[in-house]
Scaffold this motif. Structure first.
Motif, short mmCIF file in Angstrom:
data_model
loop_
_atom_site.label_atom_id
_atom_site.label_comp_id
_atom_site.label_asym_id
_atom_site.label_seq_id
_atom_site.Cartn_x
_atom_site.Cartn_y
_atom_site.Cartn_z
N GLN A 119 26.22 34.29 15.00
CA GLN A 119 25.05 33.79 16.10
C GLN A 119 24.81 34.28 17.50
N LYS A 120 26.68 33.85 17.75
CA LYS A 120 26.66 34.02 19.24
C LYS A 120 26.52 35.75 19.26
N GLU A 121 26.86 36.37 18.81
CA GLU A 121 26.88 38.39 18.64
C GLU A 121 25.87 38.40 18.61
N PHE A 122 24.39 37.86 17.93
CA PHE A 122 23.27 37.81 17.61
C PHE A 122 22.25 38.04 19.20
N GLU A 123 22.38 36.52 19.55
CA GLU A 123 22.27 36.89 20.97
C GLU A 123 23.03 37.74 21.90
N ILE A 124 23.84 38.41 21.56
CA ILE A 124 24.59 38.91 22.99
C ILE A 124 23.98 40.30 22.70
N TRP A 125 23.71 40.49 21.37
CA TRP A 125 22.47 41.89 21.42
C TRP A 125 21.93 41.67 21.49
N LEU A 126 20.61 40.29 21.50
CA LEU A 126 19.12 40.09 21.96
C LEU A 126 18.92 40.30 23.17
N SER A 127 20.37 39.99 23.87
CA SER A 127 20.07 39.11 25.91
C SER A 127 20.06 40.89 25.80
N HIS A 128 19.82 42.35 25.67
CA HIS A 128 19.26 43.40 26.16
C HIS A 128 17.66 44.07 25.70
N PRO A 129 17.20 44.11 26.97
CA PRO A 129 15.83 43.85 26.85
C PRO A 129 14.90 44.99 25.82
N GLU A 130 15.34 46.00 25.64
CA GLU A 130 15.47 46.73 24.77
C GLU A 130 15.37 46.67 23.21
N ASN A 131 17.17 46.04 22.67
CA ASN A 131 17.00 45.32 21.64
C ASN A 131 16.09 43.95 21.67
N LEU A 132 15.53 43.09 22.50
CA LEU A 132 14.51 41.91 22.31
C LEU A 132 13.48 42.43 21.96
N LYS A 133 12.97 43.98 22.51
CA LYS A 133 11.53 45.12 22.12
C LYS A 133 11.71 44.83 20.75
N ALA A 134 13.28 45.79 20.20
CA ALA A 134 12.87 46.14 18.68
C ALA A 134 13.11 44.59 18.12
N PHE A 135 13.47 43.93 18.25
CA PHE A 135 13.47 43.43 17.68
C PHE A 135 12.25 42.48 17.07
N GLU A 136 11.73 41.99 18.17
CA GLU A 136 9.82 41.38 18.13
C GLU A 136 9.42 42.55 16.96
N GLU A 137 9.64 43.70 17.38
CA GLU A 137 8.38 44.50 16.49
C GLU A 137 8.98 44.90 14.87
N ALA A 138 9.98 44.39 14.53
CA ALA A 138 11.13 44.59 13.67
C ALA A 138 10.46 43.80 12.98
N ALA A 139 10.18 42.76 13.34
CA ALA A 139 9.81 41.56 13.24
C ALA A 139 8.61 41.32 12.63
N ARG A 140 7.39 41.75 14.01
CA ARG A 140 5.93 41.64 13.40
C ARG A 140 5.56 42.70 12.89
N LEU A 141 6.45 43.31 12.16
CA LEU A 141 6.14 44.57 10.52
C LEU A 141 5.82 44.16 9.66
N TRP A 142 7.38 43.46 9.55
CA TRP A 142 7.99 42.87 8.41
C TRP A 142 7.02 42.35 8.55
N ASN A 143 5.96 40.96 8.79
CA ASN A 143 5.36 39.99 8.91
C ASN A 143 3.89 40.64 8.42
N ASP A 144 3.64 41.69 9.07
CA ASP A 144 2.89 42.39 8.54
C ASP A 144 2.65 42.60 7.04
N ALA A 145 3.87 43.51 6.33
CA ALA A 145 3.10 44.15 5.38
C ALA A 145 3.93 42.67 4.11
#
Length: 333
Positions: A33-59
């Motif tokens: 969880q700590k490693e994920f939070e560090i990875w997610l703190s990068h703005p581009e990573n956050l944007k990519a994660f939100e897009e992955a979540a949206r597209l998976w849910n769209d499926a």
């Protein structure tokens, strides 16, 4: 820090897909969880994660499509298989994560193709008109100053009237519903002919033949208890106080605009003026004190002068001519 204890993956989208599947399918340890939070703190990573979540849910929306079922199942089977073989997440080989990521990205691609069909926009200007034949054989006739967006998918035919008025002659295809959305309302048909019109304060759906259901777009609940019948028009007021009224109409009068005429029968002056203005750059304006007056008659589309002469002769109105517009006000005694 290496994501999940492996060599960094070359693609941020793959990393986002893997993180999302880990969170959905397994509980993260405190360290993860700590490693994920560090990875997610990068703005581009956050944007990519939100897009992955949206597209998976769209499926999920495409869950009945065989292509998506197959890809989603493959991704989850691979994930579960690797979870059992390498129970400690941090020890799983990098190439296995790459395999899962590749499957996830294939889901993203197929879902995008299936759900996000290209949008075709058809529009007309002031005084114009246009007839369009779609790839499925349906046709739409656009009134002046009108725009329609069209998305033709494998399982749906979705259109949006952004402004103006259009008539839709729908090719029969029971497996692909034909919907027209406008102002939060949605008309659903399979093979029929109807028109949809947007006025400033009103949504209008008129059925010529066949049958249609009219729904609230947000929750897809019917606006009226039963489908419209041919020769009926549904009017829905727009705004806070929604009101629905069904009236019988003469199809010939309702379709008169297709031949360049505007037919008004006990029409509110506001609606009549709004329709006349689609055909002329010299706009008609009405004072609020006369908005409730009614108009009757048949007028040539675009002939604002004839319209003004008629309504001022038959109603307590007078015209005030200004620069680029004609204002209709109450006649002084």
């Amino acid at each position: 820090m290496n994501m999940l204890g492996i060599e960094p993956l070359p693609n941020r989208d793959e990393q986002a897909a893997i993180w999302y599947l880990n969170i959905v399918e397994e509980e993260l340890s405190d360290d993860d969880q700590k490693e994920f939070e560090i990875w997610l703190s990068h703005p581009e990573n956050l944007k990519a994660f939100e897009e992955a979540a949206r597209l998976w849910n769209d499926a999920d929306r495409a869950s009945e499509m065989p292509e998506v079922i197959q890809l989603r199942s493959a991704a989850l089977q691979d994930f579960n298989h690797f979870s059992q073989r390498w129970p400690r997440r941090l020890s799983r080989p990098a190439y296995l994560w790459g395999s899962i990521a590749a499957t996830l990205l294939a889901i993203v691609g197929s879902t995008a193709l299936l759900l996000y069909q290209p949008v075709q926009r058809y529009q007309t200007g002031i005084g114009g008109g246009r007839v369009v034949v779609l790839d499925d054989g349906s046709s739409l006739a656009l009134d002046a100053d009108t725009e329609v967006e069209v998305r033709l998918g494998r399982n749906r035919r979705d259109l949006t009237l952004t402004h103006g008025r259009a008539e839709f002659d729908v090719a029969k295809d029971p497996l692909r519903p034909f919907t027209v959305a406008a102002a939060g309302k949605m008309v659903v048909a399979t093979g029929t002919a109807f028109s949809v019109e947007l006025l400033r304060n009103e949504f209008l759906a008129t059925l010529y033949h066949g049958n249609v259901a009219v729904l609230n777009e947000q929750d897809e609940k019917p606006l009226i208890p039963s489908p419209l019948r041919p020769g009926q028009q549904l009017a829905v007021s727009l705004g806070n106080n929604t009101k629905t009224v069904i009236t019988s109409v003469d199809p010939a009068n309702a379709m008169a605009w297709r031949t360049g005429q505007l037919s008004f029968e006990n029409e509110p002056l506001t609606s009549a003026v709004e329709r006349m203005n689609r055909y002329s750059r010299r706009k008609l304006v009405i004072a609020s004190s006369v908005a409730g007056l009614r108009v009757n008659g048949v007028f040539e589309a675009g002939d604002s002068n004839a319209f003004v002469e008629a309504v001022t002769a038959l109603s307590p109105l007078q015209a005030v001519y200004g620069d680029g517009q004609i204002t209709l006000v109450r006649k002084h005694n």
